[in-house]
Every structure is written in structure tokens, then in C-alpha cells.
Design a protein around this motif. Structure first.
Motif, PDB file in Angstrom:
ATOM      1  N   ASP A 172      54.530  27.807  14.943  1.00  0.00           N
ATOM      2  CA  ASP A 172      54.096  28.477  16.230  1.00  0.00           C
ATOM      3  C   ASP A 172      53.549  27.482  17.068  1.00  0.00           C
ATOM      4  N   TYR A 173      53.463  27.318  18.361  1.00  0.00           N
ATOM      5  CA  TYR A 173      53.156  26.356  19.048  1.00  0.00           C
ATOM      6  C   TYR A 173      51.596  26.040  19.337  1.00  0.00           C
ATOM      7  N   PHE A 174      51.002  27.287  19.144  1.00  0.00           N
ATOM      8  CA  PHE A 174      49.312  27.305  19.038  1.00  0.00           C
ATOM      9  C   PHE A 174      48.835  27.159  17.517  1.00  0.00           C
ATOM     10  N   ILE A 175      49.435  28.139  16.572  1.00  0.00           N
ATOM     11  CA  ILE A 175      48.894  28.182  15.439  1.00  0.00           C
ATOM     12  C   ILE A 175      49.435  27.009  14.569  1.00  0.00           C
ATOM     13  N   HIS A 176      50.220  26.431  14.890  1.00  0.00           N
ATOM     14  CA  HIS A 176      50.788  25.095  14.216  1.00  0.00           C
ATOM     15  C   HIS A 176      51.481  25.346  12.730  1.00  0.00           C
ATOM     16  N   HIS A 177      51.796  26.712  12.472  1.00  0.00           N
ATOM     17  CA  HIS A 177      52.056  27.047  11.119  1.00  0.00           C
ATOM     18  C   HIS A 177      53.385  27.976  11.616  1.00  0.00           C
ATOM     19  N   THR A 178      54.476  27.993  10.713  1.00  0.00           N
ATOM     20  CA  THR A 178      55.369  29.325  10.772  1.00  0.00           C
ATOM     21  C   THR A 178      54.493  30.545  10.652  1.00  0.00           C
ATOM     22  N   VAL A 179      54.754  31.645  11.003  1.00  0.00           N
ATOM     23  CA  VAL A 179      54.102  32.795  10.899  1.00  0.00           C
ATOM     24  C   VAL A 179      54.984  33.940  10.023  1.00  0.00           C
ATOM     25  N   HIS A 180      54.591  34.371   8.962  1.00  0.00           N
ATOM     26  CA  HIS A 180      55.452  35.300   8.463  1.00  0.00           C
ATOM     27  C   HIS A 180      54.529  36.609   8.153  1.00  0.00           C
ATOM     28  N   LYS A 194      48.149  15.029   4.522  1.00  0.00           N
ATOM     29  CA  LYS A 194      47.234  15.886   4.490  1.00  0.00           C
ATOM     30  C   LYS A 194      47.304  17.002   5.636  1.00  0.00           C
ATOM     31  N   PRO A 195      47.023  18.148   5.432  1.00  0.00           N
ATOM     32  CA  PRO A 195      47.290  19.321   6.467  1.00  0.00           C
ATOM     33  C   PRO A 195      46.148  19.018   7.568  1.00  0.00           C
ATOM     34  N   LEU A 196      46.346  19.106   8.712  1.00  0.00           N
ATOM     35  CA  LEU A 196      45.510  18.963   9.833  1.00  0.00           C
ATOM     36  C   LEU A 196      45.131  20.062  10.622  1.00  0.00           C
ATOM     37  N   GLU A 197      43.793  20.256  11.027  1.00  0.00           N
ATOM     38  CA  GLU A 197      43.619  21.294  11.837  1.00  0.00           C
ATOM     39  C   GLU A 197      43.375  20.603  13.214  1.00  0.00           C
ATOM     40  N   ALA A 198      44.090  21.258  14.428  1.00  0.00           N
ATOM     41  CA  ALA A 198      43.788  20.759  15.557  1.00  0.00           C
ATOM     42  C   ALA A 198      44.303  22.003  16.625  1.00  0.00           C
ATOM     43  N   THR A 199      43.798  21.894  18.075  1.00  0.00           N
ATOM     44  CA  THR A 199      43.897  22.866  18.887  1.00  0.00           C
ATOM     45  C   THR A 199      44.655  22.376  19.961  1.00  0.00           C
ATOM     46  N   GLY A 200      45.573  23.079  20.526  1.00  0.00           N
ATOM     47  CA  GLY A 200      46.500  22.853  21.424  1.00  0.00           C
ATOM     48  C   GLY A 200      47.904  23.296  21.590  1.00  0.00           C
ATOM     49  N   TYR A 201      48.846  23.126  22.590  1.00  0.00           N
ATOM     50  CA  TYR A 201      50.021  23.341  22.473  1.00  0.00           C
ATOM     51  C   TYR A 201      51.002  22.220  21.808  1.00  0.00           C
ATOM     52  N   LEU A 202      51.689  22.694  20.895  1.00  0.00           N
ATOM     53  CA  LEU A 202      52.250  21.626  20.208  1.00  0.00           C
ATOM     54  C   LEU A 202      53.152  20.522  20.765  1.00  0.00           C
ATOM     55  N   THR A 203      54.063  20.811  21.740  1.00  0.00           N
ATOM     56  CA  THR A 203      54.650  20.062  22.403  1.00  0.00           C
ATOM     57  C   THR A 203      53.712  18.946  23.122  1.00  0.00           C
ATOM     58  N   ASP A 204      52.603  19.292  23.670  1.00  0.00           N
ATOM     59  CA  ASP A 204      51.376  18.498  24.475  1.00  0.00           C
ATOM     60  C   ASP A 204      50.928  17.553  23.099  1.00  0.00           C
ATOM     61  N   LEU A 205      50.644  18.196  21.946  1.00  0.00           N
ATOM     62  CA  LEU A 205      49.957  17.572  21.008  1.00  0.00           C
ATOM     63  C   LEU A 205      50.787  16.249  20.734  1.00  0.00           C
ATOM     64  N   PHE A 206      52.286  16.500  20.503  1.00  0.00           N
ATOM     65  CA  PHE A 206      53.168  15.469  20.105  1.00  0.00           C
ATOM     66  C   PHE A 206      53.331  14.399  21.075  1.00  0.00           C
ATOM     67  N   GLY A 207      53.350  14.805  22.298  1.00  0.00           N
ATOM     68  CA  GLY A 207      53.388  13.759  23.362  1.00  0.00           C
ATOM     69  C   GLY A 207      52.209  12.835  23.559  1.00  0.00           C
ATOM     70  N   ALA A 208      50.940  13.562  23.389  1.00  0.00           N
ATOM     71  CA  ALA A 208      49.897  12.568  23.417  1.00  0.00           C
ATOM     72  C   ALA A 208      49.706  11.781  22.176  1.00  0.00           C
ATOM     73  N   GLN A 209      50.319  11.989  20.874  1.00  0.00           N
ATOM     74  CA  GLN A 209      50.173  11.216  20.085  1.00  0.00           C
ATOM     75  C   GLN A 209      51.260  10.074  19.881  1.00  0.00           C
TER      76      GLN A 209
END
Length: 465
Positions: A172-180, A194-209
Motif C-alpha cells: 500500500d502506498y501509505f501503509i507500506h505493507h500489503t494488506v490482507h 531491517k523493517p522501517l517505519e516511515a510516513t508518506g506516499y511510497l512513490t515520493d519516498l522512493f524518489g526522495a531516497q
């Protein structure tokens, strides 16, 4: 046939409108721009489930992608670019190994629905990032992995110095996990192992990184894999966080539409633009930049002029965008009529960047002479198989043999991209020839597993179990 002239005109207009048309510098200038770096950076950008015509440069009717288009106008658009599989984990296996995915157990789950700890690439297998690291590059993966579970089979174990992204096949683009069943599952977003807790829209997070990786690159050349999960489901844009919080299943087929799909793709394009701007700002514009997709498009994608979609060996399921910019190596506006498949990227990019042959045995071809205009297109034969619905295909020259279940076909995919003029009943000799070639190739691949996962993983990885 595809009207490449009209596509080229459209491409130039789109690129000019974005102010992004690049001019290839002389080879000497490109080398000088690297400063103390012996080789140029390599930025490998991959979308997830993007159809061939989902870019404005390849014919989209409603999606505008000026940043991605500029990669093609500054170099070349490969109109015969293929994935090795119509689904993602299998095609990613081929890209990272330079080989048909059928040579590896991890490549046989199509797609890889689960990531058991023991399933992954062989530990001693040369990989695309590993070979660049051996050549002195700093290597980073930002985005989707989907080839095994850390710490045994994560990106850091297979050639990457750093990893920031999602482990599984979707999130999910906000939860950052698949949801079932209304709950997040799996590792989801991770940094390193390691798992990472972050906030934001995933596409934007990837672009920023990705921008951070470029800014921190220093004197070493950078090999950066930027594997967006866009425009893969779930169908969410930047303003849809409230929808994400009520999501019961990421695979919910009631969501999405053409407008949302376009929005997701254009957000990805914005982030590609930020990456290209970061290269310019850092004085690393000599970078080799690739944009492609892991496989053909899904529900809302556009695959014109092809038919079929993800999960099918029709052209729409395996023909993908292929754009390459390499200043001083590939002339801007090049028209290269060369079939290229995912496993070719390893030997091709390594040779294009370093001028050397990659060390190892690969099914993929070094097509750098074709991309740089130093050699004519090379004749080749490409094979596919896909377990779902018993599919098989082989392309040799202009001809493609295709098996879909109990139906067999023969098409000339250069004259008839729509795969509608079927020569199966009128050219039996060609059918027989191509089927024999496919059978011989298939005999070299690992058979699809028949037993349980635990039985298969012990068979293919006896050193670990």
C-alpha cells in the motif's frame, strides 16, 4: 507496423515541451565529466506493471510523462523491448542474473506469492549490482525487491551496498505493507535488512531516497536501481491516504480507473524528473539512464498496438517500454531496431559503462554495439514459458510461435503487431522449426516444481538445508 516516425515526432514535441531534450556530448566530454570517477553512473529505473504505451513517448492517449520521455529523446526508444516473463518476480530474476529465470528455483514461482527464508538467488550467482560493485561502483537499490527475504536473501546479500524499499511484491502506498483481511502483512518497507517505519506516499519516498543516493555518491561511480512499485495496485494517489486506512485487501479489484492510473504514473514521472535534476545538479549528467518495466501492463494500462496484458505471452504481456540515455555513447534521437530482453541489460549496461565484458556466463547478449550504432541489429532467438494456462512462445527474426493452452499460433510480429494474421495452418515448416527450438531450450530449464515448497527448496539448495 508501428509508425515510428509519428512516435518520434510526438516524442520530440513532448520532450521540447518539457524543456528536457538532451544532446549527446562527444565521447571525450562524457569521460571528462566523470572527474575522478573512472566510469559513468548507471541509473536503472523500472516501473511495475506498466504497459508499452503508458508513456506519452510510446503513444499514451491520456498520460503525460515529460521527464521519462526525455530519457528517450536524449538517447533512444527501443520499440522491441521485452521482458523475459509476463510477471514480475520471474522477470526480475532474469534482469539481476542476466539469465533466463527458468535456470533458478526462485524464478519458477510466477509470481512469487510468498517469500520463504530459504528461497532466493544462489549465493554464488554473479548479479547485475554485484558485477558493478566488483568494478568499483557503489551500488544501491531503492524500491521493490521481491526476490527473497532478508537477511538470507535480501538485496544486501546479492550485490547491493544499500537498500531502501519494499521486500515483497506489492505494498500500500501509505501503509507500506500489503494488506490482507484489513491487516498489514510481511516485512513491507525496509532499510538494509531491517523493517522501517516511515510516513508518506511510497512513490515520493522512493524518489526522495534516490536523490539522496545521488547526492551522497561522491567520487565513486554509482549503480542505482530505482524500482518503483507504481503503477502497481492498490490504486492510490497522493490524496488517498484515507482510502488506505479503510483498505481490506490491497488486491481489491473494485478500486481504480483510468484517471487514477494516469495520476499514479504521472507522480512517478515527477519523481523521475527529480532524479534527472539531481544528476544535473551534481554534475553527473554523463550518467547512463535506463527506463523500463518489469512486464506488460495490467488492468488500466495501454498496450497499443499490442494485445494481451500481464500474465500472458501475447505481445501486450511481454513488450515493455525501453528508453536509454547515454551521453557520448548513444546519440540523441537514435532509432535502434534491435530486439532486447530483460536479461540483456546485465551484459549490455556493464559493457556500455566500463567498456569491458561482464565476467560470467549469461543468456543475455551484450547489445552495446547495437545501442551505440557501431553494429547492425543482431539476429537472435528469444524464448518464453509461463506455467499459468500452459503458455509458451519463441521469437526468431520476425516470426513468433505462441501456445496459449491448447491453442497454437504463428505470427509475423513485425508486420502484424496485433497478432491477428495467423500463419499456423499455412506455414507448418516454420511452426515445426520453432517448436523444436523451444523444446530444446526448455529441456535446459529447471522443470516447474510438482511437490511442496519444502521439498523443492531442499532439492535446489542442498547446501542450506
Amino acid at each position: 507496423m508501428i509508425d515510428k516516425s509519428s512516435l518520434d515526432r510526438r516524442s520530440l514535441l513532448a520532450g521540447a515541451a518539457a524543456g528536457a531534450v538532451a544532446i549527446a556530448a562527444p565521447a571525450g566530454a562524457a569521460r571528462a565529466a566523470t572527474g575522478t570517477r573512472p566510469y559513468p553512473d548507471v541509473i536503472f529505473i523500472m516501473a511495475d506493471d506498466m504497459g508499452y504505451a503508458d508513456l506519452s513517448i510510446t503513444g499514451s492517449h491520456h498520460i503525460r510523462t515529460p521527464a521519462i520521455d526525455s530519457i528517450g529523446t536524449g538517447g533512444t526508444v527501443l520499440h522491441q523491448s521485452y521482458s523475459s516473463s509476463p510477471v514480475c518476480s520471474a522477470s526480475r530474476t532474469a534482469i539481476i542474473t542476466g539469465c533466463y529465470q527458468g535456470r533458478f528455483r526462485v524464478g519458477l514461482d510466477e509470481p512469487l506469492a510468498e517469500l520463504p527464508p530459504g528461497l532466493g538467488l544462489p549465493a554464488d550467482r554473479p548479479t547485475l549490482p554485484g558485477l558493478f560493485r566488483k568494478a568499483g561502483y557503489r551500488t544501491a537499490l531503492v524500491g521493490k525487491w521481491h526476490l527473497g527475504t532478508p537477511p538470507l536473501n535480501g538485496p544486501l546479500e546479492h550485490g547491493y551496498d544499500s537498500f531502501y524499499g519494499i521486500v515483497e511484491g506489492a505494498a500500500d502506498y501509505f501503509i507500506h505493507h500489503t494488506v490482507h483481511d484489513g491487516k498489514p502483512v510481511g516485512i513491507g518497507l525496509a532499510q538494509g535488512d531491517k523493517p522501517l517505519e516511515a510516513t508518506g506516499y511510497l512513490t515520493d519516498l522512493f524518489g526522495a531516497q534516490a536523490v539522496k543516493e545521488i547526492e551522497a555518491a561522491g567520487d565513486k561511480p554509482l549503480f542505482l536501481s530505482l524500482h518503483f512499485n507504481a503503477p502497481h495496485w492498490p490504486w492510490e494517489g497522493r490524496e488517498d491516504e484515507a482510502i488506505a486506512k479503510t483498505l481490506k485487501d490491497s488486491r481489491d479489484t473494485s478500486g481504480g480507473n483510468l484517471a487514477k492510473y494516469a495520476e499514479m504514473t504521472q507522480i512517478m514521472d515527477e519523481n523521475v524528473g527529480k532524479v534527472l535534476a539531481a544528476l544535473k545538479h551534481a554534475g553527473r549528467e554523463d550518467a547512463i539512464v535506463v527506463f523500463t518495466s518489469d512486464n506488460g501492463g495490467e488492468r488500466f494500462s495501454e498496450t497499443w498496438p499490442f494485445v494481451g496484458q500481464k500474465g500472458e505471452l501475447l505481445e501486450g504481456g511481454i513488450r515493455v517500454p525501453g528508453l536509454v540515455r547515454a551521453p557520448g555513447r548513444i546519440a540523441a534521437g537514435s532509432n535502434i531496431d534491435q530486439p532486447i530482453v530483460g536479461m540483456d541489460w546485465l551484459p549490455t549496461l556493464f559493457a556500455l559503462a566500463t567498456g569491458k565484458s561482464a565476467d560470467g556466463t549469461f543468456d543475455g547478449l551484450d547489445l552495446s554495439p547495437q545501442l551505440t550504432g557501431k553494429a547492425a541489429p543482431v539476429a537472435r532467438t528469444i524464448y518464453w514459458r509461463y506455467k499459468a494456462n500452459d503458455q509458451a512462445a519463441v521469437r526468431q527474426g520476425d516470426w513468433k510461435y505462441l501456445k496459449l493452452g491448447d491453442k497454437e499460433h504463428l505470427f509475423n510480429v513485425v508486420q502484424d503487431e496485433r497478432e491477428r494474421a495467423d500463419f499456423f495452418d499455412v506455414n507448418k515448416d516454420k511452426v515445426k522449426e520453432l517448436k523444436a527450438l523451444w523444446d530444446k531450450w526448455n529441456a535446459q530449464m529447471i522443470p516447474y516444481p510438482l511437490g511442496s515448497f519444502s521439498e523443492d527448496v531442499k532439492k535446489w539448495y542442498p547446501d542450506r538445508y
